[in-house]
Design a protein around this motif. Sequence first.
Motif, PDB file in Angstrom:
ATOM      1  N   ARG A 261     -29.848 -29.129  10.078  1.00 46.60           N
ATOM      2  CA  ARG A 261     -30.761 -28.425  10.968  1.00 46.60           C
ATOM      3  C   ARG A 261     -30.282 -28.637  12.399  1.00 46.60           C
ATOM      4  O   ARG A 261     -29.586 -29.608  12.711  1.00 46.60           O
ATOM      5  N   PHE A 262     -30.665 -27.717  13.279  1.00 45.11           N
ATOM      6  CA  PHE A 262     -30.196 -27.738  14.659  1.00 45.11           C
ATOM      7  C   PHE A 262     -31.391 -27.843  15.602  1.00 45.11           C
ATOM      8  O   PHE A 262     -32.430 -27.221  15.387  1.00 45.11           O
ATOM      9  N   VAL A 263     -31.217 -28.642  16.665  1.00 44.02           N
ATOM     10  CA  VAL A 263     -32.266 -28.838  17.667  1.00 44.02           C
ATOM     11  C   VAL A 263     -31.657 -28.652  19.048  1.00 44.02           C
ATOM     12  O   VAL A 263     -30.562 -29.162  19.327  1.00 44.02           O
ATOM     13  N   ASN A 264     -32.343 -27.924  19.908  1.00 42.51           N
ATOM     14  CA  ASN A 264     -31.899 -27.766  21.291  1.00 42.51           C
ATOM     15  C   ASN A 264     -32.741 -28.656  22.193  1.00 42.51           C
ATOM     16  O   ASN A 264     -33.895 -28.362  22.470  1.00 42.51           O
TER      17      ASN A 264
ATOM     18  N   THR B 236     -21.167 -16.713  24.828  1.00 45.91           N
ATOM     19  CA  THR B 236     -19.962 -17.462  25.178  1.00 45.91           C
ATOM     20  C   THR B 236     -20.005 -18.844  24.544  1.00 45.91           C
ATOM     21  O   THR B 236     -21.078 -19.455  24.437  1.00 45.91           O
ATOM     22  N   ILE B 237     -18.856 -19.348  24.128  1.00 42.00           N
ATOM     23  CA  ILE B 237     -18.778 -20.656  23.481  1.00 42.00           C
ATOM     24  C   ILE B 237     -18.899 -21.764  24.521  1.00 42.00           C
ATOM     25  O   ILE B 237     -18.133 -21.801  25.493  1.00 42.00           O
ATOM     26  N   MET B 238     -19.859 -22.662  24.333  1.00 42.64           N
ATOM     27  CA  MET B 238     -20.035 -23.808  25.225  1.00 42.64           C
ATOM     28  C   MET B 238     -19.409 -25.065  24.648  1.00 42.64           C
ATOM     29  O   MET B 238     -19.012 -25.969  25.388  1.00 42.64           O
ATOM     30  N   ALA B 239     -19.352 -25.158  23.316  1.00 43.24           N
ATOM     31  CA  ALA B 239     -18.768 -26.343  22.671  1.00 43.24           C
ATOM     32  C   ALA B 239     -18.529 -26.026  21.203  1.00 43.24           C
ATOM     33  O   ALA B 239     -19.106 -25.085  20.650  1.00 43.24           O
ATOM     34  N   SER B 240     -17.668 -26.810  20.591  1.00 46.52           N
ATOM     35  CA  SER B 240     -17.462 -26.761  19.146  1.00 46.52           C
ATOM     36  C   SER B 240     -17.706 -28.148  18.589  1.00 46.52           C
ATOM     37  O   SER B 240     -17.481 -29.160  19.269  1.00 46.52           O
ATOM     38  N   TYR B 241     -18.179 -28.198  17.351  1.00 49.51           N
ATOM     39  CA  TYR B 241     -18.467 -29.492  16.730  1.00 49.51           C
ATOM     40  C   TYR B 241     -18.004 -29.466  15.288  1.00 49.51           C
ATOM     41  O   TYR B 241     -18.379 -28.567  14.519  1.00 49.51           O
ATOM     42  N   ASN B 242     -17.197 -30.463  14.925  1.00 49.75           N
ATOM     43  CA  ASN B 242     -16.694 -30.593  13.565  1.00 49.75           C
ATOM     44  C   ASN B 242     -17.525 -31.637  12.829  1.00 49.75           C
ATOM     45  O   ASN B 242     -17.494 -32.816  13.175  1.00 49.75           O
ATOM     46  N   LEU B 243     -18.296 -31.199  11.835  1.00 52.91           N
ATOM     47  CA  LEU B 243     -19.145 -32.106  11.061  1.00 52.91           C
ATOM     48  C   LEU B 243     -18.292 -32.763   9.974  1.00 52.91           C
ATOM     49  O   LEU B 243     -17.956 -32.137   8.968  1.00 52.91           O
ATOM     50  N   SER B 244     -17.947 -34.013  10.200  1.00 52.27           N
ATOM     51  CA  SER B 244     -17.105 -34.758   9.257  1.00 52.27           C
ATOM     52  C   SER B 244     -17.386 -36.249   9.404  1.00 52.27           C
ATOM     53  O   SER B 244     -17.406 -36.763  10.533  1.00 52.27           O
ATOM     54  N   PRO B 245     -17.614 -36.956   8.293  1.00 52.03           N
ATOM     55  CA  PRO B 245     -17.713 -36.423   6.935  1.00 52.03           C
ATOM     56  C   PRO B 245     -19.004 -35.645   6.748  1.00 52.03           C
ATOM     57  O   PRO B 245     -19.997 -35.902   7.429  1.00 52.03           O
ATOM     58  N   ILE B 246     -18.982 -34.706   5.818  1.00 58.34           N
ATOM     59  CA  ILE B 246     -20.192 -33.953   5.542  1.00 58.34           C
ATOM     60  C   ILE B 246     -21.184 -34.851   4.787  1.00 58.34           C
ATOM     61  O   ILE B 246     -20.777 -35.742   4.041  1.00 58.34           O
ATOM     62  N   PRO B 247     -22.483 -34.634   4.982  1.00 58.00           N
ATOM     63  CA  PRO B 247     -23.489 -35.469   4.301  1.00 58.00           C
ATOM     64  C   PRO B 247     -23.755 -34.970   2.878  1.00 58.00           C
ATOM     65  O   PRO B 247     -24.860 -34.545   2.545  1.00 58.00           O
ATOM     66  N   ARG B 248     -22.734 -35.020   2.034  1.00 60.68           N
ATOM     67  CA  ARG B 248     -22.835 -34.468   0.680  1.00 60.68           C
ATOM     68  C   ARG B 248     -24.026 -35.068  -0.068  1.00 60.68           C
ATOM     69  O   ARG B 248     -24.250 -36.269  -0.037  1.00 60.68           O
ATOM     70  N   PHE B 249     -24.846 -34.233  -0.706  1.00 62.45           N
ATOM     71  CA  PHE B 249     -26.077 -34.589  -1.411  1.00 62.45           C
ATOM     72  C   PHE B 249     -27.209 -34.995  -0.457  1.00 62.45           C
ATOM     73  O   PHE B 249     -28.282 -35.374  -0.913  1.00 62.45           O
ATOM     74  N   GLN B 250     -26.968 -34.904   0.851  1.00 68.93           N
ATOM     75  CA  GLN B 250     -27.948 -35.391   1.823  1.00 68.93           C
ATOM     76  C   GLN B 250     -28.130 -34.368   2.949  1.00 68.93           C
ATOM     77  O   GLN B 250     -27.747 -33.203   2.818  1.00 68.93           O
ATOM     78  N   ASN B 251     -28.695 -34.819   4.073  1.00 69.10           N
ATOM     79  CA  ASN B 251     -29.036 -33.922   5.166  1.00 69.10           C
ATOM     80  C   ASN B 251     -28.780 -34.606   6.502  1.00 69.10           C
ATOM     81  O   ASN B 251     -28.783 -35.843   6.600  1.00 69.10           O
ATOM     82  N   CYS B 252     -28.584 -33.804   7.534  1.00 65.66           N
ATOM     83  CA  CYS B 252     -28.429 -34.363   8.874  1.00 65.66           C
ATOM     84  C   CYS B 252     -28.973 -33.389   9.910  1.00 65.66           C
ATOM     85  O   CYS B 252     -29.174 -32.194   9.633  1.00 65.66           O
ATOM     86  N   THR B 253     -29.233 -33.913  11.101  1.00 67.70           N
ATOM     87  CA  THR B 253     -29.716 -33.125  12.227  1.00 67.70           C
ATOM     88  C   THR B 253     -28.654 -33.125  13.312  1.00 67.70           C
ATOM     89  O   THR B 253     -28.127 -34.187  13.669  1.00 67.70           O
ATOM     90  N   LEU B 254     -28.325 -31.955  13.837  1.00 68.40           N
ATOM     91  CA  LEU B 254     -27.384 -31.824  14.948  1.00 68.40           C
ATOM     92  C   LEU B 254     -28.171 -31.426  16.190  1.00 68.40           C
ATOM     93  O   LEU B 254     -28.806 -30.365  16.217  1.00 68.40           O
ATOM     94  N   ILE B 255     -28.133 -32.304  17.206  1.00 67.50           N
ATOM     95  CA  ILE B 255     -28.937 -32.132  18.410  1.00 67.50           C
ATOM     96  C   ILE B 255     -28.030 -31.750  19.577  1.00 67.50           C
ATOM     97  O   ILE B 255     -27.081 -32.470  19.908  1.00 67.50           O
ATOM     98  N   TRP B 256     -28.311 -30.612  20.196  1.00 68.56           N
ATOM     99  CA  TRP B 256     -27.622 -30.215  21.424  1.00 68.56           C
ATOM    100  C   TRP B 256     -28.308 -30.936  22.570  1.00 68.56           C
ATOM    101  O   TRP B 256     -29.462 -30.710  22.877  1.00 68.56           O
TER     102      TRP B 256
ATOM    103  N   GLY C 243     -36.328 -27.370  23.090  1.00 69.01           N
ATOM    104  CA  GLY C 243     -37.426 -27.983  22.357  1.00 69.01           C
ATOM    105  C   GLY C 243     -37.638 -27.418  20.969  1.00 69.01           C
ATOM    106  O   GLY C 243     -38.507 -27.908  20.249  1.00 69.01           O
ATOM    107  N   MET C 244     -36.847 -26.421  20.574  1.00 70.78           N
ATOM    108  CA  MET C 244     -37.018 -25.811  19.260  1.00 70.78           C
ATOM    109  C   MET C 244     -36.094 -26.443  18.223  1.00 70.78           C
ATOM    110  O   MET C 244     -35.028 -26.971  18.552  1.00 70.78           O
ATOM    111  N   MET C 245     -36.507 -26.362  16.962  1.00 75.00           N
ATOM    112  CA  MET C 245     -35.767 -26.936  15.844  1.00 75.00           C
ATOM    113  C   MET C 245     -35.758 -25.934  14.690  1.00 75.00           C
ATOM    114  O   MET C 245     -36.769 -25.314  14.391  1.00 75.00           O
ATOM    115  N   THR C 246     -34.597 -25.805  14.041  1.00 76.70           N
ATOM    116  CA  THR C 246     -34.513 -24.933  12.874  1.00 76.70           C
ATOM    117  C   THR C 246     -34.906 -25.712  11.621  1.00 76.70           C
ATOM    118  O   THR C 246     -35.016 -26.942  11.640  1.00 76.70           O
TER     119      THR C 246
END
Length: 204
Positions: free
Chosen positions: A108-111, A164-184, A136-139
């Motif tokens: 999920r993504f949060v700004n 326009t692209i402000m940043a790139s993010y490589n999610l590694s390692p992936i949270p296989r079988f699980q979940n994570c939050t990516l916060i801008w 303040g929003m979250m998906t």
Amino acid sequence: STVNLTPLASLNVINLLSTGTKPVKLGGLNDSVGAYSSKPWAIIAGEAHLYLYPSGDSLHPYYDGVNTMDNGGIYSLFVIPIPNQIHGSLILVKDTIPYRTDSTFGVRFVNLSNTVPIAIKLSSNSMTEANKIEYGMMTAFKNYPGGSSIASISFQIRDANKDTIMASYNLSPIPRFQNCTLIWKGVVGGTGANAPSILRVNNY
């Protein structure tokens, strides 16, 4: 014999205040949460008194209130910056963490950066993952395949107004079988750790 168990809830405190601010403490506990980091705590469920304050300054809390917290409930508490103020504000969310039985994972993504609304796209094909995330929003958690051949996944964080692209993010390692939050996170004009960027928080 009878075993009496204490009803507990999980509270994950995520400190989004910039570096140079004081670590965040939770009343009654010795640990603290530094800038751009997180720490889960066990809280007695029921009518929980939450007293959150900057380390060494307990007379000026970020939050002082009573919240009803469910036994076994999982909560995220985001301490976020307020422009031109030292102390921050709070967002308290009761999480619904998807349970996974196959090789998928959730993101999920949060700004929480006081910049502009953001959009999220996949770097591989520019497919839109989230259209416009205001401050303040979250998906919701979005499902991704996590087979053994997939080691990472890359996202683009874009200005939702200009595309326009402000940043790139490589999610590694992936949270296989699980979940994570990516916060801008970060602040306008910030440099180093305070520059707008992604903070990963695992929801295990």
